[in-house]
Each structure stands twice: as structure tokens, then as C-alpha cells.
Design a protein around this motif. Sequence first.
Motif, mmCIF file in Angstrom:
data_model
loop_
_atom_site.group_PDB
_atom_site.id
_atom_site.type_symbol
_atom_site.label_atom_id
_atom_site.label_comp_id
_atom_site.label_asym_id
_atom_site.label_seq_id
_atom_site.Cartn_x
_atom_site.Cartn_y
_atom_site.Cartn_z
ATOM 1 N N PRO A 64 11.449 2.554 4.920
ATOM 2 C CA PRO A 64 10.981 1.725 5.505
ATOM 3 C C PRO A 64 9.495 2.307 5.497
ATOM 4 O O PRO A 64 8.426 1.241 5.125
ATOM 5 C CB PRO A 64 11.352 0.904 6.875
ATOM 6 C CG PRO A 64 12.508 2.067 6.990
ATOM 7 C CD PRO A 64 13.260 3.120 6.173
ATOM 8 N N GLU A 65 8.639 3.407 6.225
ATOM 9 C CA GLU A 65 8.122 3.849 5.888
ATOM 10 C C GLU A 65 7.183 4.967 5.341
ATOM 11 O O GLU A 65 5.847 5.392 5.898
ATOM 12 C CB GLU A 65 7.556 4.407 7.683
ATOM 13 C CG GLU A 65 7.632 3.407 8.410
ATOM 14 C CD GLU A 65 7.408 2.221 8.663
ATOM 15 O OE1 GLU A 65 6.134 2.263 8.214
ATOM 16 O OE2 GLU A 65 7.948 1.183 9.006
ATOM 17 N N ALA A 66 8.517 4.950 4.004
ATOM 18 C CA ALA A 66 7.625 6.142 3.720
ATOM 19 C C ALA A 66 6.630 5.645 2.434
ATOM 20 O O ALA A 66 6.146 4.712 1.854
ATOM 21 C CB ALA A 66 9.434 6.749 2.490
ATOM 22 N N GLU A 126 1.163 -0.989 -0.148
ATOM 23 C CA GLU A 126 0.164 -0.244 0.521
ATOM 24 C C GLU A 126 1.223 1.568 0.185
ATOM 25 O O GLU A 126 0.410 2.257 -0.514
ATOM 26 C CB GLU A 126 -1.012 0.163 1.131
ATOM 27 C CG GLU A 126 -2.369 -1.069 0.715
ATOM 28 C CD GLU A 126 -2.688 -1.490 2.481
ATOM 29 O OE1 GLU A 126 -2.728 -0.564 3.345
ATOM 30 O OE2 GLU A 126 -3.545 -1.869 2.253
ATOM 31 N N LEU A 127 2.260 1.308 0.546
ATOM 32 C CA LEU A 127 2.837 2.576 0.534
ATOM 33 C C LEU A 127 3.252 2.809 -0.948
ATOM 34 O O LEU A 127 4.293 3.957 -1.067
ATOM 35 C CB LEU A 127 4.179 2.005 1.239
ATOM 36 C CG LEU A 127 4.179 2.150 2.873
ATOM 37 C CD1 LEU A 127 5.457 1.807 3.778
ATOM 38 C CD2 LEU A 127 3.014 3.544 3.385
ATOM 39 N N ASP A 128 2.964 1.870 -2.166
ATOM 40 C CA ASP A 128 4.192 1.752 -2.956
ATOM 41 C C ASP A 128 2.940 2.404 -4.753
ATOM 42 O O ASP A 128 3.203 2.860 -5.658
ATOM 43 C CB ASP A 128 4.250 0.591 -3.762
ATOM 44 C CG ASP A 128 5.554 0.242 -2.583
ATOM 45 O OD1 ASP A 128 6.472 0.591 -2.412
ATOM 46 O OD2 ASP A 128 5.493 -1.198 -2.487
ATOM 47 N N VAL A 129 1.562 2.651 -3.469
ATOM 48 C CA VAL A 129 0.356 3.427 -4.784
ATOM 49 C C VAL A 129 -0.070 4.663 -4.438
ATOM 50 O O VAL A 129 -0.552 4.295 -3.057
ATOM 51 C CB VAL A 129 -0.131 1.827 -4.933
ATOM 52 C CG1 VAL A 129 -1.401 3.073 -6.272
ATOM 53 C CG2 VAL A 129 -0.443 0.990 -5.559
ATOM 54 N N ALA A 130 -0.056 5.876 -4.496
ATOM 55 C CA ALA A 130 -0.651 6.655 -4.393
ATOM 56 C C ALA A 130 -2.294 6.801 -3.532
ATOM 57 O O ALA A 130 -2.410 7.134 -2.939
ATOM 58 C CB ALA A 130 -0.402 8.129 -4.639
ATOM 59 N N ARG A 131 -3.175 6.048 -4.689
ATOM 60 C CA ARG A 131 -4.579 6.052 -4.331
ATOM 61 C C ARG A 131 -4.460 4.544 -4.467
ATOM 62 O O ARG A 131 -5.509 3.432 -5.314
ATOM 63 C CB ARG A 131 -5.019 6.868 -5.566
ATOM 64 C CG ARG A 131 -4.585 8.209 -5.765
ATOM 65 C CD ARG A 131 -5.649 9.195 -6.201
ATOM 66 N NE ARG A 131 -7.354 8.413 -6.384
ATOM 67 C CZ ARG A 131 -8.327 9.141 -7.751
ATOM 68 N NH1 ARG A 131 -7.529 9.276 -8.819
ATOM 69 N NH2 ARG A 131 -9.357 8.843 -7.531
#
Length: 305
Positions: A242-244, A201-206
Motif C-alpha cells: 500500500p505505501e511502496a 504518484e506511487l506508480d511513477v518514479a518521476r
Amino acid sequence: MLRIATVNVNGIRAAHRRGFGDWLATRDCDVVALQEVRIPLDKLPEGAFGDYHVVYEPGQFAGRNGVAVLTRAPPVAVRTWDAEVLVRAVGEDHLHTEPAPDRVPLARGLGRHAHEGRYVEVDLAEVPLTVASLYLPKGGLPAHLQKPGRMREAPDGGVRYERKMRFMAAFARQLARTRRAALAGGREFLLMGDLNVAHTELDVARWRQSKQSEGFLPEEREWLGAQLSARTLVDVVRRLHPEAEGPYSWWSWLGQAYARDAGWRIDYHLATPALAKTAVSAVVDREHHGVRLSDHSPVVVDYDF
């Protein structure tokens, strides 16, 4: 320090018009992996690959695909999936391809993709490292998710989706084989490229709106996760961030996606654990002198290797 970058140029001529040549000349990378070079040899622009040695697998589909690895020093070995490649030193201008000097047996199911311009790998001369450039198929939606009128492309009954899934299954077998071969030869292994899959989920803005989009389907994400572990391959950018959210590497040309940073992270450095531990910085060059080089941006990692 070893600076390594990957970028889907979405057409080398278009990228050069936007400043790719200057980025290449000034970014001071030791290795650059390219995807979607998308040009036959006789149409390559002058200075297409700058002051680098180039290994380019153009594939057999004019105007599509095409992968390359650029290096400061001549590679000591070149491998493809049974395809011919352009191997050219700095200052040379020949355009003929030749069989890759070093070949490895293909995993079951990859033969049909061997000449599509999707994969090339080299062994570096300066350090014990095998570097690969991959362009994984974009794919599509499974038949049950295809709704006419809600798709930019015409429904195909899941043909593109099924093709991508077959490719990923075959490539997983090949990837394990290639990684082990590198380690057995005393080399670390680094796979780079446009995988056309966002992992988390961190890899897609929406991400909530993208759950039924190609590139973020549960089975695609599961496949990518299965390639990663502390003992096999490590997602280098995610290890350093890791959290970005992101850092994203692809944005649609449509609407305000880029301005709003509504992107996807689908361009990766996947490294063997020992190499991943040496990564000290990872950045996405969103633009060069205010201009986007492509719908993708270069992902640049410094390795203290």
C-alpha cells in the motif's frame, strides 16, 4: 496455491532471445497472461509458449499487439471480442485460428477494436475463475499539450489521445459486463495486462515531471480509479504494497532509467474482491539471470484460492 503472472513481452521472439523460455519453464506459474506477443502464427518460434495450453489472439496487424493466456490445464471456455484465436493444447503444433467458442455481446464502441489483438479471456478448469489478458492502447497527448521539438513522435493533433479515451470509455462498459457475467456464473474475475496508465504518484518514479505525459494524465488516472472499488475490482499489487513506490514494471530502454529504477507501474492484476483477499504475495521479476526479458517485467502474484 495458484501462481499467476502477467508480462508484456514486447515481441515473443525478442523475449525468447533474452531468456523468456527459461523463465517460463522455471517460474512454476499456473497461469500466464501475455501482451504484445506481436507475431503472426506462421512465425511463432518453436516452443513459444512452453509446456502450456495456449489461447492466442494475434490480431490483424502484423507485428503489433497480440494477447494470450497460458494455462496448465485446458480452459473450459474462451472468449474474445469477435476475433479468431489460436487454441492449442500442449504438444500440438497446428497454426490455424478459429472463432472463439464462447462469445459475449460487445459494448458500444468496442467493435472497431475487435480484431486488434487486444483482449482474450478464459475460464479456468481447476478453479472457478475467469482470467483475462488486456493490452490497452498507449495513446498520446491531447492537442493542446503537443509541442513540436519536445516530442519523440510527430504531433498528430491529439488523434492517438482521442482514440485511447474512446477505447477506455467503451472498455469500461465491457469490463463491468464481463465481471458481472463471471460472478453470475459462480466465478471470480481477474483482469491482467498492460493498461498503459499509472494510477497514483506511487506508480511513477518521476511523477512530478510526468504530469503532462501520456499514461499519467489526470483523465487517464481518473478513468482507472473509476474501475476500482471495494465492491468491483481491487488493485492486488497495491493492496499488498500500500505505501511502496512501485513496484515498477516498466522502464524505458533509454538512458539510465532501469539502473536508477526510474520506472512506471502500468502492468496490473485487477481482481474481484473475494479473489483479491486471497493474494498472499506480489513481486516483479525485474530480470532473469541478470537479463531483462522485455522493457516490461513479469508481475507475479500468489493466490491462496
